[in-house]
Design an enzyme around this catalytic site. Structure first.
Site, PDB file in Angstrom:
ATOM      1  N   HIS A 144       0.795  -1.240   0.000  1.00  0.00           N
ATOM      2  CA  HIS A 144       0.000   0.000   0.000  1.00  0.00           C
ATOM      3  C   HIS A 144       0.825   1.287   0.000  1.00  0.00           C
ATOM      4  CE1 HIS A 144      -3.451  -2.476   0.262  1.00  0.00           C
ATOM      5  NE2 HIS A 144      -3.619  -2.532   1.564  1.00  0.00           N
ATOM      6  N   HIS A 215      -9.718   2.231   0.270  1.00  0.00           N
ATOM      7  CA  HIS A 215      -9.680   1.116   1.214  1.00  0.00           C
ATOM      8  C   HIS A 215     -10.813   1.188   2.239  1.00  0.00           C
ATOM      9  CE1 HIS A 215      -7.888  -2.173   3.394  1.00  0.00           C
ATOM     10  NE2 HIS A 215      -6.832  -2.179   2.616  1.00  0.00           N
ATOM     11  N   GLU A 351     -11.595  -3.423  -2.993  1.00  0.00           N
ATOM     12  CA  GLU A 351     -10.578  -2.500  -3.515  1.00  0.00           C
ATOM     13  C   GLU A 351     -10.403  -2.753  -5.010  1.00  0.00           C
ATOM     14  OE1 GLU A 351      -7.095  -3.155  -0.825  1.00  0.00           O
ATOM     15  OE2 GLU A 351      -8.654  -4.185   0.294  1.00  0.00           O
TER      16      GLU A 351
END
Ligand code: BGC
Length: 386
Positions: A144, A215, A351
């Protein structure tokens, strides 16, 4: 004298009337102006960052009672209220009431994720003959966007209204190890047909890799219990198997006859504890499903449904895949809004993005962005009940 008195009274009355008119005009102007300011994003202060900079909270609303609150810190969707089948409006996303809680490194609740959503093996990739090294912040891999990804930066507010919030951010060359100055826009638009659209745009001055997503953890019971009774549907016939560090093995596997088949609405909890190698590795669902696009454009490709509230969240996307994560790493450590403890499997993330580790997987669709190109993707979450 009488005449003068009458005349004076007339003058006085006229003056008073015109004065009153001026006043009411200026009142209405003030009202109009302040409503303009109000509707200029319906902004409130959310809190201060450690360096004293203020982060704000913006409210988007529509006429059907949908209300979304977003902060420019990490572009985080802090709350999202939608009516259930009886019309009761409740918050259906995990998150916190205060900025300070978001500073305690929660697992990306509601945030924009970038420069690369999901994992890059061993935090390394090679582009145009040059190897770039990124933070290894998850089991020896990069996750991420690294230590300070797009979820932890303050975004600039370019535009704000009752229905739109446009954020921008300049990620400098080699920030978190990624090449190129990347200019990013993320635009949230709430429509009168109960859809929250997220448009992502980016340009770079050097070849780089980009994979942006949001997210949000949905809990359509509004935090009453975990998400195992939610039903999921995904228009997908293949998923991306992973190794024990959650890096793709490189192959695509058919979902047919496996607990990964969500072609029809199926309870998330129905098969999650089955003896399946991939479920064991993910500690539940934490995988990328390849979406069966027909046109490659913005298409509806899945939905989440919770029978008791009747709430449905459909998603449409231009992205080739969706990472469905069933909140397997939530363990009650974080207490969110209304004092709710976010326990094991308390949220479901959808996502929309490219496949994990694409920069190291030549067979996966490319995530490379070159200087003469524009990165443009869109995802829409549409809210209804049934
Ligand atoms: C990943 C999970 C991770 C979670 C929170 C998801 O996108 O797939 O493995 O634990 O994000 O960081």
């Amino acid at each position: 004298m009488k005449k003068i008195t009458v005349m004076l009274s007339l003058v006085l009355i006229t003056a008073l009337i015109s004065c009153d008119k001026t006043k009411s005009k200026s009142d209405s102007e003030t009202t109009k102006d302040s409503s303009k300011v109000e509707s200029a994003g319906n902004k409130t202060v959310f809190g201060k960052l450690p360096d004293g900079t203020e982060a704000d909270l913006y409210t988007l609303k529509n006429k059907n009672g949908i209300e979304v609150k977003i902060t420019n810190y990490g572009g985080i969707i802090v709350s999202l209220k939608t009516p259930d089948k009886s019309g009761k409006s409740e918050d259906i996303v995990l998150g916190f009431d205060s900025l300070s809680s978001y500073l305690q490194d929660p697992p990306y609740f509601g945030a924009i994720v970038g420069r690369y959503g999901n994992r890059i093996a061993k935090g390394k990739f090679t582009l145009d003959g040059k190897t770039y090294t990124l933070a290894q912040n998850n089991l020896g891999n990069h996750l991420h966007g690294g230590l300070k990804g797009f979820d932890k930066v303050l975004w600039t507010v370019e535009e704000a209204s009752d229905s739109t919030l446009k954020l921008s951010y300049l990620s400098k060359d080699l920030e978190e190890g990624y090449p190129g100055n990347l200019k990013v826009n993320v635009i949230y638009t709430l429509s009168e047909d109960n859809a929250l659209k997220i448009d992502y745009e980016a340009t770079t001055d050097k070849a780089t890799v980009v994979n942006l997503t949001n997210h949000t953890y949905f809990n359509l019971t509004a935090g009453k219990r975990d998400i195992l009774d939610h039903e999921l549907q995904l228009q997908s016939t293949q998923f991306v198997p992973v190794d024990k560090t959650l890096i793709p093995t490189g192959e695509l596997k058919s979902v047919k006859g496996t607990p990964f088949d969500f072609s029809k609405f199926t309870k998330i909890g129905a098969r999650i504890n089955e003896k399946d190698e991939q479920l064991k590795l993910g500690n539940g669902y934490d995988h990328c499903w390849v979406l069966d696009h027909k046109s490659g454009g913005l298409e509806t490709l899945g939905a989440l449904y919770e029978p008791e509230s009747g709430r449905v969240v459909e998603f449409a996307t231009t992205e080739p895949a969706v990472q469905f994560y069933s909140g397997n790493f939530l363990d009650g450590k974080f207490t969110g809004k209304a004092g709710v403890k976010y326990q094991f499997r308390y949220g479901a993330c959808l996502e929309t993005e490219h496949y994990p580790d694409s920069p190291n997987q030549p067979k996966f669709p490319t995530t490379v962005l070159k200087p003469n190109e524009v990165y443009k993707t869109s995802t829409v979450y549409k809210f209804s009940t049934k």
